[in-house]
Design a protein around this motif. Structure first.
Motif, PDB file in Angstrom:
ATOM      1  N   GLY A  51       0.807  -1.236   0.000  1.00 25.61           N
ATOM      2  CA  GLY A  51       0.000   0.000   0.000  1.00 25.61           C
ATOM      3  C   GLY A  51       0.833   1.275   0.000  1.00 25.61           C
ATOM      4  N   GLY A  52       2.145   1.150  -0.170  1.00 27.85           N
ATOM      5  CA  GLY A  52       3.023   2.334  -0.133  1.00 27.85           C
ATOM      6  C   GLY A  52       3.352   2.838  -1.537  1.00 27.85           C
ATOM      7  N   PHE A  53       3.367   4.150  -1.696  1.00 27.97           N
ATOM      8  CA  PHE A  53       3.684   4.767  -2.984  1.00 27.97           C
ATOM      9  C   PHE A  53       4.676   5.910  -2.790  1.00 27.97           C
ATOM     10  CE2 PHE A  53      -0.365   2.786  -3.666  1.00 27.97           C
ATOM     11  CZ  PHE A  53      -0.349   2.378  -4.995  1.00 27.97           C
ATOM     12  N   VAL A  54       5.519   6.092  -3.796  1.00 27.13           N
ATOM     13  CA  VAL A  54       6.295   7.326  -3.918  1.00 27.13           C
ATOM     14  C   VAL A  54       5.479   8.252  -4.803  1.00 27.13           C
ATOM     15  CG1 VAL A  54       8.335   8.310  -5.052  1.00 27.13           C
ATOM     16  CG2 VAL A  54       8.549   6.208  -3.697  1.00 27.13           C
ATOM     17  N   LEU A  55       5.419   9.529  -4.465  1.00 28.15           N
ATOM     18  CA  LEU A  55       4.747  10.486  -5.357  1.00 28.15           C
ATOM     19  C   LEU A  55       5.667  11.681  -5.589  1.00 28.15           C
ATOM     20  CD1 LEU A  55       2.186  11.317  -6.951  1.00 28.15           C
ATOM     21  CD2 LEU A  55       1.557  12.678  -4.943  1.00 28.15           C
ATOM     22  N   LEU A  56       5.945  11.947  -6.855  1.00 23.87           N
ATOM     23  CA  LEU A  56       6.789  13.093  -7.220  1.00 23.87           C
ATOM     24  C   LEU A  56       5.994  14.046  -8.100  1.00 23.87           C
ATOM     25  CD1 LEU A  56      10.121  11.311  -8.233  1.00 23.87           C
ATOM     26  CD2 LEU A  56       9.632  12.502  -6.092  1.00 23.87           C
ATOM     27  N   GLN A  57       6.281  15.314  -7.928  1.00 23.34           N
ATOM     28  CA  GLN A  57       5.664  16.332  -8.787  1.00 23.34           C
ATOM     29  C   GLN A  57       6.737  16.877  -9.718  1.00 23.34           C
ATOM     30  OE1 GLN A  57       3.464  19.328  -6.653  1.00 23.34           O
ATOM     31  NE2 GLN A  57       2.901  20.426  -8.524  1.00 23.34           N
ATOM     32  N   GLY A  58       6.442  16.890 -11.004  1.00 24.30           N
ATOM     33  CA  GLY A  58       7.415  17.390 -11.984  1.00 24.30           C
ATOM     34  C   GLY A  58       7.471  18.911 -11.993  1.00 24.30           C
ATOM     35  N   GLY A  59       8.351  19.437 -12.834  1.00 25.71           N
ATOM     36  CA  GLY A  59       8.513  20.897 -12.929  1.00 25.71           C
ATOM     37  C   GLY A  59       7.345  21.556 -13.634  1.00 25.71           C
ATOM     38  N   GLU A  60       7.200  22.859 -13.385  1.00 27.83           N
ATOM     39  CA  GLU A  60       6.146  23.662 -14.017  1.00 27.83           C
ATOM     40  C   GLU A  60       6.792  24.626 -15.001  1.00 27.83           C
ATOM     41  OE1 GLU A  60       2.992  23.380 -13.283  1.00 27.83           O
ATOM     42  OE2 GLU A  60       3.124  22.168 -11.450  1.00 27.83           O
ATOM     43  N   ASP A  61       6.017  25.035 -15.997  1.00 26.64           N
ATOM     44  CA  ASP A  61       6.467  26.135 -16.849  1.00 26.64           C
ATOM     45  C   ASP A  61       6.630  27.395 -16.000  1.00 26.64           C
ATOM     46  OD1 ASP A  61       7.058  25.712 -19.511  1.00 26.64           O
ATOM     47  OD2 ASP A  61       4.946  25.556 -20.098  1.00 26.64           O
ATOM     48  N   VAL A  62       7.693  28.152 -16.251  1.00 32.33           N
ATOM     49  CA  VAL A  62       7.927  29.393 -15.482  1.00 32.33           C
ATOM     50  C   VAL A  62       7.879  30.577 -16.447  1.00 32.33           C
ATOM     51  CG1 VAL A  62       9.533  30.624 -13.967  1.00 32.33           C
ATOM     52  CG2 VAL A  62       9.448  28.107 -13.924  1.00 32.33           C
ATOM     53  N   PRO A  63       6.914  31.490 -16.260  1.00 36.14           N
ATOM     54  CA  PRO A  63       6.837  32.637 -17.178  1.00 36.14           C
ATOM     55  C   PRO A  63       7.910  33.693 -16.895  1.00 36.14           C
ATOM     56  CG  PRO A  63       5.038  32.700 -15.591  1.00 36.14           C
ATOM     57  CD  PRO A  63       5.853  31.489 -15.257  1.00 36.14           C
ATOM     58  N   PHE A  64       8.290  34.420 -17.944  1.00 37.13           N
ATOM     59  CA  PHE A  64       9.127  35.608 -17.762  1.00 37.13           C
ATOM     60  C   PHE A  64       8.248  36.652 -17.089  1.00 37.13           C
ATOM     61  CE2 PHE A  64      11.493  34.637 -21.921  1.00 37.13           C
ATOM     62  CZ  PHE A  64      12.650  34.237 -21.285  1.00 37.13           C
ATOM     63  N   ASN A  65       8.494  36.915 -15.840  1.00 36.92           N
ATOM     64  CA  ASN A  65       7.785  37.961 -15.106  1.00 36.92           C
ATOM     65  C   ASN A  65       6.275  37.859 -15.325  1.00 36.92           C
ATOM     66  OD1 ASN A  65      10.355  38.934 -14.259  1.00 36.92           O
ATOM     67  ND2 ASN A  65      10.612  39.691 -16.338  1.00 36.92           N
ATOM     68  N   ASP A  66       5.642  38.950 -15.836  1.00 38.12           N
ATOM     69  CA  ASP A  66       4.179  38.915 -15.978  1.00 38.12           C
ATOM     70  C   ASP A  66       3.754  38.633 -17.421  1.00 38.12           C
ATOM     71  OD1 ASP A  66       5.084  41.245 -17.059  1.00 38.12           O
ATOM     72  OD2 ASP A  66       3.420  42.478 -16.349  1.00 38.12           O
ATOM     73  N   PHE A  91       2.726  14.630 -12.673  1.00 39.21           N
ATOM     74  CA  PHE A  91       3.050  13.922 -11.434  1.00 39.21           C
ATOM     75  C   PHE A  91       3.399  12.481 -11.813  1.00 39.21           C
ATOM     76  CE2 PHE A  91       1.365  16.565  -7.839  1.00 39.21           C
ATOM     77  CZ  PHE A  91       0.859  17.601  -8.595  1.00 39.21           C
ATOM     78  N   GLY A  92       4.125  11.824 -10.939  1.00 36.58           N
ATOM     79  CA  GLY A  92       4.438  10.409 -11.181  1.00 36.58           C
ATOM     80  C   GLY A  92       4.439   9.659  -9.865  1.00 36.58           C
ATOM     81  N   ALA A  93       3.972   8.415  -9.911  1.00 35.48           N
ATOM     82  CA  ALA A  93       3.944   7.599  -8.686  1.00 35.48           C
ATOM     83  C   ALA A  93       4.597   6.243  -8.953  1.00 35.48           C
ATOM     84  CB  ALA A  93       2.504   7.421  -8.219  1.00 35.48           C
ATOM     85  N   ILE A  94       5.165   5.684  -7.898  1.00 33.50           N
ATOM     86  CA  ILE A  94       5.774   4.353  -7.980  1.00 33.50           C
ATOM     87  C   ILE A  94       5.222   3.529  -6.820  1.00 33.50           C
ATOM     88  CG2 ILE A  94       7.941   3.042  -7.956  1.00 33.50           C
ATOM     89  CD1 ILE A  94       9.351   5.764  -8.630  1.00 33.50           C
ATOM     90  N   GLU A  95       4.709   2.334  -7.164  1.00 35.83           N
ATOM     91  CA  GLU A  95       4.211   1.442  -6.122  1.00 35.83           C
ATOM     92  C   GLU A  95       5.417   0.731  -5.522  1.00 35.83           C
ATOM     93  OE1 GLU A  95       0.392  -1.511  -5.766  1.00 35.83           O
ATOM     94  OE2 GLU A  95       1.589  -1.605  -7.599  1.00 35.83           O
ATOM     95  N   ILE A  96       5.574   0.833  -4.203  1.00 34.23           N
ATOM     96  CA  ILE A  96       6.844   0.401  -3.608  1.00 34.23           C
ATOM     97  C   ILE A  96       7.012  -1.119  -3.624  1.00 34.23           C
ATOM     98  CG2 ILE A  96       8.236   0.439  -1.477  1.00 34.23           C
ATOM     99  CD1 ILE A  96       6.999   3.240  -0.947  1.00 34.23           C
ATOM    100  N   THR A  97       5.947  -1.878  -3.474  1.00 34.41           N
ATOM    101  CA  THR A  97       6.105  -3.347  -3.479  1.00 34.41           C
ATOM    102  C   THR A  97       6.520  -3.869  -4.850  1.00 34.41           C
ATOM    103  OG1 THR A  97       3.716  -3.417  -3.730  1.00 34.41           O
ATOM    104  CG2 THR A  97       4.612  -4.238  -1.646  1.00 34.41           C
ATOM    105  N   THR A  98       5.983  -3.255  -5.914  1.00 35.11           N
ATOM    106  CA  THR A  98       6.162  -3.844  -7.250  1.00 35.11           C
ATOM    107  C   THR A  98       7.039  -3.007  -8.175  1.00 35.11           C
ATOM    108  OG1 THR A  98       4.245  -2.604  -7.979  1.00 35.11           O
ATOM    109  CG2 THR A  98       3.848  -4.873  -7.206  1.00 35.11           C
ATOM    110  N   GLY A  99       7.220  -1.746  -7.845  1.00 32.57           N
ATOM    111  CA  GLY A  99       7.924  -0.837  -8.767  1.00 32.57           C
ATOM    112  C   GLY A  99       7.021  -0.368  -9.896  1.00 32.57           C
ATOM    113  N   ARG A 100       5.751  -0.728  -9.845  1.00 31.10           N
ATOM    114  CA  ARG A 100       4.792  -0.336 -10.886  1.00 31.10           C
ATOM    115  C   ARG A 100       4.687   1.195 -10.957  1.00 31.10           C
ATOM    116  NH1 ARG A 100       1.146  -3.213 -13.638  1.00 31.10           N
ATOM    117  NH2 ARG A 100      -0.692  -2.048 -14.305  1.00 31.10           N
ATOM    118  N   SER A 101       4.591   1.708 -12.202  1.00 34.09           N
ATOM    119  CA  SER A 101       4.704   3.161 -12.368  1.00 34.09           C
ATOM    120  C   SER A 101       3.432   3.780 -12.939  1.00 34.09           C
ATOM    121  CB  SER A 101       5.875   3.470 -13.302  1.00 34.09           C
ATOM    122  OG  SER A 101       5.759   2.706 -14.479  1.00 34.09           O
ATOM    123  N   LEU A 102       3.095   4.958 -12.435  1.00 31.89           N
ATOM    124  CA  LEU A 102       1.893   5.684 -12.862  1.00 31.89           C
ATOM    125  C   LEU A 102       2.305   7.112 -13.185  1.00 31.89           C
ATOM    126  CD1 LEU A 102       1.154   3.631 -10.388  1.00 31.89           C
ATOM    127  CD2 LEU A 102      -0.944   4.932 -10.243  1.00 31.89           C
TER     128      LEU A 102
END
Ligand code: GLY
Ligand code: MN
Ligand code: MN
Length: 504
Positions: A51-66, A91-102
């Motif tokens: 029942g354990g997962f890793v959850l990572l959030q990827g980078g966002e686009d960054v605007p030049f000022n306004d 976002f990306g997740a990894i199921e810790i028991t299996t290494g399954r990726s989302l």
């Protein structure tokens, strides 16, 4: 027929390429990274996988000022290491028991197609990145509920080079789940420190392309060039030949006195001095391919011929670099390598009459930090100053002058990639402070030192892999005085400035 079969086979395996003249990065590189992480979390960190997962959030686009224009997107490095995804906002997740990726992708409006081209379907994304499941970002809570997630590991930790914190994943509905943000950071950093065979192949490639680009720069420039014209040749080579859209850090192209400014080339000093006859050049530039970084410095005379003073300083730094290449291997302390480099260099400076006294006493007085006010090198990977330098179980950062600038004090392990980058610089503020310090000035021949005011500096920076028995130097550029002079002599009499070459 043969062509289409091999193309579809490549598509099945390849996650990233920039054409047949560049290297293919396979999906298995990222799958293997995820498997290594899940394994480490179970076996070393003792995370109960069920029942354990890793959850990572990827980078966002960054605007030049306004404005509605963005900085050229570069993926967040932990996310890149796990998934190799090129798009922002995922976002990306990894199921810790299996290494399954989302993977979770932003749900984009139909309007997107007008500006940015056809939207990929979730199945297309799944196929492209070689993951097991794909969803939209707004489905994260629902997916974790369906999967009966008992623990979500998010990433929270401080980068020991920048002092900044990693980006911790957050999504609508996260409060319904049990979240731990302290376990993941040291474990994923340690995984990133040891490169897999597939990562090493990519590092070899980006270092080779960057080495070749430095060689082209050395052969192309002469007095009269502006520093940024060297930068421009480098960037053109790595992109057009190597498919490297990005550089790994701002190019440092110092000549003459500017070669003593460690991170010259920044916005306020944008590599804009004209090279003079007699200048030393210190060019520190590295390409980036699929996120993986090279970091190489070449120091050479602008006119292709070393003066005696340039030879003296260059050989002191080369001696330090050679000693470390010879001695580095698993089990050796990086701090000891740094001190070895310092000692060898100070010994050369003593032999050349710039310093006097016992080298050990000079080190005791902190003179090593006057001439080389930075560490011997750093871990290298997806970040140019890569993570893992000062993890909780590693030797702590020292506050002793002469070793306090080190970006790691670790014991070397097979599979690490680091830079070896000794340098010798003549920085007025540091020299003045040393001359005013009675513990340090007794070692300095002040008349001889006057000859080197304004000289600049020399750095020699190689990217090396620690093998089971020593190092493999991934960098391949002319390094001895003779090699550099021979390399630069080729075609030198006919070199044109870019503004002469490109006349319409
Ligand atoms: N290019 C930055 C460094 O050498 O660390
Ligand atoms: Mn470096
Ligand atoms: Mn560098």
């Amino acid at each position: 027929m043969a062509t289409s079969m091999s193309t579809s086979k490549n598509k099945e395996k390849c996650l990233f390429t920039r054409g047949d003249h560049t290297i293919t990065v396979p999906k298995t590189l990222f799958r293997d990274n995820r498997t290594r992480l899940a394994h480490r979390l179970r076996e070393t960190a003792g995370v109960p996988g069920e029942g354990g997962f890793v959850l990572l959030q990827g980078g966002e686009d960054v605007p030049f000022n306004d404005t509605d224009i963005n900085y050229e997107f570069r993926q967040e490095s932990f996310f890149q290491w796990c998934f190799g995804v090129e798009e922002p906002g995922c976002f990306g997740a990894i199921e810790i028991t299996t290494g399954r990726s989302l993977l979770f992708f932003p749900r984009l409006p139909a309007e997107y197609e007008i500006w940015c081209g056809k939207l990929s379907t979730l199945d297309e994304f799944k196929e492209r990145y070689g993951v097991d499941e794909s969803y939209y970002v707004d489905e994260i809570a629902q997916v974790f509920t369906q999967k009966n997630a008992k623990l979500i590991l998010t990433l929270y930790g401080q980068n020991s080079d920048s002092g900044l914190y990693s980006k911790e994943a957050n999504f609508d509905g996260i409060e319904k789940f049990k979240v731990n943000n302290s376990i993941l950071y040291p474990e994923i950093c340690e995984c990133r420190v040891i490169k897999s065979a597939e990562e090493i192949k990519i590092m070899r490639y980006v270092t080779k392309i960057s080495s070749d680009a430095h060689k082209v720069v050395m052969r192309s420039i002469r007095p009269g060039f502006t520093e940024y014209q060297g930068e421009s040749i480098f960037k053109h080579y790595i992109y057009s030949v190597g498919g490297c859209r990005h550089i790994s850090y701002t190019c440092i192209c110092g000549s003459g006195h500017n070669a003593s400014i460690l991170h010259y080339g920044h916005a306020g000093a944008p590599n804009d001095k004209v090279l003079k006859d007699g200048d030393i050049c210190l060019f520190d530039m590295g390409g980036n391919y699929c996120g993986y970084a090279a970091d190489i410095t070449c120091s050479f005379p602008a006119n292709g011929k070393f003066t005696d003073n340039q030879k003296f300083i260059y050989n002191a730094v080369l001696g330090a670099r050679d000693a470390v290449i010879e001695a580095a291997k698993p089990g050796v302390s990086w701090t000891d390598m740094h001190l070895l480099a310092n000692k060898v260099m100070l010994q050369y400076l003593k032999q050349g009459g710039l310093l006097d006294g016992h080298v050990d006493d000079m080190i005791h007085a902190g003179l090593n930090e006057i001439f080389q006010p930075h560490g011997l090198g750093h871990l290298l990977g997806l970040d140019v100053h890569d993570v893992g330098g000062y993890l909780p179980d590693c030797p702590k950062k020292s506050d002793i002058p002469g070793i306090r600038k080190l970006r790691t004090a670790r014991t070397l392990l097979s599979g690490m990639i680091l830079t070896i980058e000794p340098g010798c610089y003549f920085i007025d503020s540091l020299l003045d402070a040393a001359l005013a310090n009675s513990d340090q000035n007794k070692f300095i021949n002040s008349d001889k030192l006057k000859l080197f005011r304004g000289f600049g500096g020399v750095r020699i920076e190689d990217d090396v892999l620690i093998t089971d028995t020593g190092v493999e130097n991934l960098t391949s550029v002319p390094r001895t005085v003779q090699e550099i002079e021979e390399w630069m002599a080729h075609g030198r009499e006919n070199l044109l400035l870019p503004q002469e070459q490109f006349k319409l």
